[in-house]
Design an enzyme around this catalytic site. Structure first.
Site, PDB file in Angstrom:
ATOM      1  N   ASP A   1      40.170  22.789  30.399  1.00 23.29           N
ATOM      2  CA  ASP A   1      41.082  24.101  30.656  1.00 23.29           C
ATOM      3  C   ASP A   1      42.446  23.730  30.294  1.00 23.29           C
ATOM      4  OD1 ASP A   1      41.578  26.736  31.204  1.00 23.29           O
ATOM      5  OD2 ASP A   1      41.285  26.407  33.465  1.00 23.29           O
ATOM      6  N   HIS A   2      43.177  24.482  29.350  1.00 26.13           N
ATOM      7  CA  HIS A   2      44.632  24.244  29.186  1.00 26.13           C
ATOM      8  C   HIS A   2      44.993  22.974  28.835  1.00 26.13           C
ATOM      9  CE1 HIS A   2      45.642  28.345  30.375  1.00 26.13           C
ATOM     10  NE2 HIS A   2      44.873  28.457  31.442  1.00 26.13           N
TER      11      HIS A   2
ATOM     12  N   ASP B   1      46.226  24.270  24.628  1.00 23.61           N
ATOM     13  CA  ASP B   1      47.114  25.437  25.054  1.00 23.61           C
ATOM     14  C   ASP B   1      48.371  25.200  24.118  1.00 23.61           C
ATOM     15  OD1 ASP B   1      48.348  27.398  25.862  1.00 23.61           O
ATOM     16  OD2 ASP B   1      47.911  27.273  27.960  1.00 23.61           O
TER      17      ASP B   1
ATOM     18  N   HIS C   1      47.773  34.199  35.721  1.00 25.27           N
ATOM     19  CA  HIS C   1      46.759  33.226  36.621  1.00 25.27           C
ATOM     20  C   HIS C   1      47.229  33.391  38.121  1.00 25.27           C
ATOM     21  CE1 HIS C   1      46.559  30.543  32.850  1.00 25.27           C
ATOM     22  NE2 HIS C   1      45.570  30.635  33.265  1.00 25.27           N
TER      23      HIS C   1
ATOM     24  N   ASP D   1      38.934  31.144  38.411  1.00 23.82           N
ATOM     25  CA  ASP D   1      39.275  30.073  39.326  1.00 23.82           C
ATOM     26  C   ASP D   1      39.705  30.766  40.694  1.00 23.82           C
ATOM     27  OD1 ASP D   1      39.972  27.780  40.530  1.00 23.82           O
ATOM     28  OD2 ASP D   1      41.603  27.157  39.255  1.00 23.82           O
TER      29      ASP D   1
HETATM   30  P1  13P Z   1      42.593  33.064  37.577  1.00 19.27           P
HETATM   31  O1  13P Z   1      43.657  32.446  38.332  1.00 19.27           O
HETATM   32  O2  13P Z   1      42.603  34.577  37.442  1.00 19.27           O
HETATM   33  O3  13P Z   1      41.341  32.711  38.374  1.00 19.27           O
HETATM   34  O4  13P Z   1      42.414  32.403  36.145  1.00 19.27           O
HETATM   35  C1  13P Z   1      41.772  31.266  35.895  1.00 19.27           C
HETATM   36  C2  13P Z   1      42.169  30.868  34.542  1.00 19.27           C
HETATM   37  O5  13P Z   1      42.516  31.465  33.702  1.00 19.27           O
HETATM   38  C3  13P Z   1      41.688  29.209  34.292  1.00 19.27           C
HETATM   39  O6  13P Z   1      42.116  28.780  33.036  1.00 19.27           O
HETATM   40  O1  G3H Z   2      44.465  28.098  34.558  1.00 22.58           O
HETATM   41  C1  G3H Z   2      44.872  27.497  35.663  1.00 22.58           C
HETATM   42  C2  G3H Z   2      43.649  27.224  36.538  1.00 22.58           C
HETATM   43  O2  G3H Z   2      43.203  28.009  37.503  1.00 22.58           O
HETATM   44  C3  G3H Z   2      43.567  25.688  36.790  1.00 22.58           C
HETATM   45  O3  G3H Z   2      44.387  25.637  37.716  1.00 22.58           O
HETATM   46  O4  G3H Z   2      45.979  23.668  37.045  1.00 22.58           O
HETATM   47  O5  G3H Z   2      45.812  24.165  39.561  1.00 22.58           O
HETATM   48  O6  G3H Z   2      44.048  23.163  38.250  1.00 22.58           O
HETATM   49  P1  G3H Z   2      44.899  23.843  38.388  1.00 22.58           P
HETATM   50 ZN    ZN Z   3      43.937  29.970  32.268  1.00 21.89          ZN
END
Ligand code: 13P
Ligand code: G3H
Ligand code: ZN
Length: 309
Positions: free
Chosen positions: A82-83, A104, A180, A256
């Site tokens: 993720d990201h 990203d 987010h 998340d």
């Molecule tokens: P939320 O913060 O809305 O749960 O989004 C999570 C997210 O986009 C993780 O990449």
């Molecule tokens: O996009 C963000 C997700 O909620 C992950 O959050 O970077 O705190 O693990 P984090």
């Molecule tokens: Zn995200």
């Protein structure tokens, strides 16, 4: 069943007008709760790991926990970064068995985002791994959004087509008003469905991704606040908007914050009601059940991916 990419999942989701949930994982209880729900609901699943999760848990622990989940569940699971912010983190995950990565580059200018995304796509595709990229910026635009403010941050439909063609990316995260965290809207929630419609009709058959898609469920916010938390004004994306997005080419919905809130509310309540307890299993067990409950709810009532295996 080994870990799989999201290609087949997205094809089916697109055809079926539903979305696959991508849930962030940070520890064993979160993974177990999600897996139990997906098993019961007979749903495909994306488990995603952020840079922060890798730092917190140590990448090898998370990978081994996900391996255990695959072995234990026999579900089709995609393991996704993720990201990813640069080529190096994407490469590390690809080299370590992830079946999907996100690069990203949304904070970069258009041409740099394309260059970076292409670099990751070439490395990933040569190894059978799929890539998600992002175009547009997710930071919520304030209320009373002007057209020019939206145009500056939300995904531009014409650019989205050019981006997909030039990078060869497998899916695209778009910005249409989500953000987010637990504070997504100051006033009434609103997403730019016209823009989504425009993007999805120009990119027919191509899977779109919605980040920042937690609903920030009022019952968990209330429970956090009742048991000593302080989350005034927390607000998320209404579930009917997510269902609508899933019917318009959004094949992956990222969640998340809702898991975090469910877990925290449950632990707060347990510890307040049982002040003498100090065995972590006593509060992590209910927290895991809460994760299972919320993921089942999402799969059944929001994403629409139940019984699609
Ligand atoms: P939320 O913060 O809305 O749960 O989004 C999570 C997210 O986009 C993780 O990449
Ligand atoms: O996009 C963000 C997700 O909620 C992950 O959050 O970077 O705190 O693990 P984090
Ligand atoms: Zn995200």
């Amino acid at each position: 069943m080994p870990l799989i990419t999201s290609s087949e999942m997205f094809k089916n989701a697109y055809k079926g007008g539903y979305a696959v949930g991508a849930f962030n994982v940070n520890n064993m209880e979160i993974i177990q709760g999600i897996i139990e729900a997906a098993k019961e609901e007979k749903s495909p699943l994306i488990l995603q790991v952020s840079a922060g999760a890798r730092k917190y848990a140590n990448p090898i622990y998370l990978r081994k926990l996900v391996e255990a989940a695959v072995e234990d569940s026999d579900l089709p699971i995609c393991l996704h970064l993720d990201h990813g912010e640069d080529f190096e983190i994407c490469k590390a995950c690809i080299d370590n068995g992830f079946t999907s990565v996100m690069i990203d580059g949304s904070k970069h200018p258009f041409e740099e985002n394309i260059r970076l995304t292409k670099e990751v796509v070439e490395y990933a595709h040569a190894r059978g791994v799929v890539v998600e990229a992002e175009l547009g910026r997710l930071a919520g635009v304030e209320d009373a959004v002007s057209v020019s403010a939206k145009d500056a941050t939300y995904t531009d439909p014409a650019q989205a087509v050019e981006f997909v063609e030039r990078t060869g990316v497998d899916s695209l995260a778009i910005a249409i008003g989500t953000s987010h965290g637990a504070y997504k809207f100051k006033g009434e929630p609103s997403l730019d469905f016209e823009r989504l419609q425009e993007i999805s009709s120009r990119l027919e058959g191509f899977p779109l991704v919605l980040h920042g898609a937690s609903s920030v469920m009022p019952e968990f916010v209330a429970k956090c606040n009742e048991f000593g938390g302080e989350l005034p004004g927390a607000k998320g994306v209404p579930e009917d908007m997510l269902r609508r997005a899933a019917s318009m080419g959004v094949c992956k919905i990222n969640i998340d914050t809702d898991l975090r809130l469910a877990m925290t509310a449950t632990i707060r309540e347990y510890l307040t009601k049982n002040p003498a307890e100090f065995d972590p299993r006593k509060y992590l067990g209910p927290a895991r059940d809460a994760i299972k409950g919320i993921v089942s709810h999402k799969i059944k009532n929001v994403l629409g991916s139940s019984n699609t295996l």
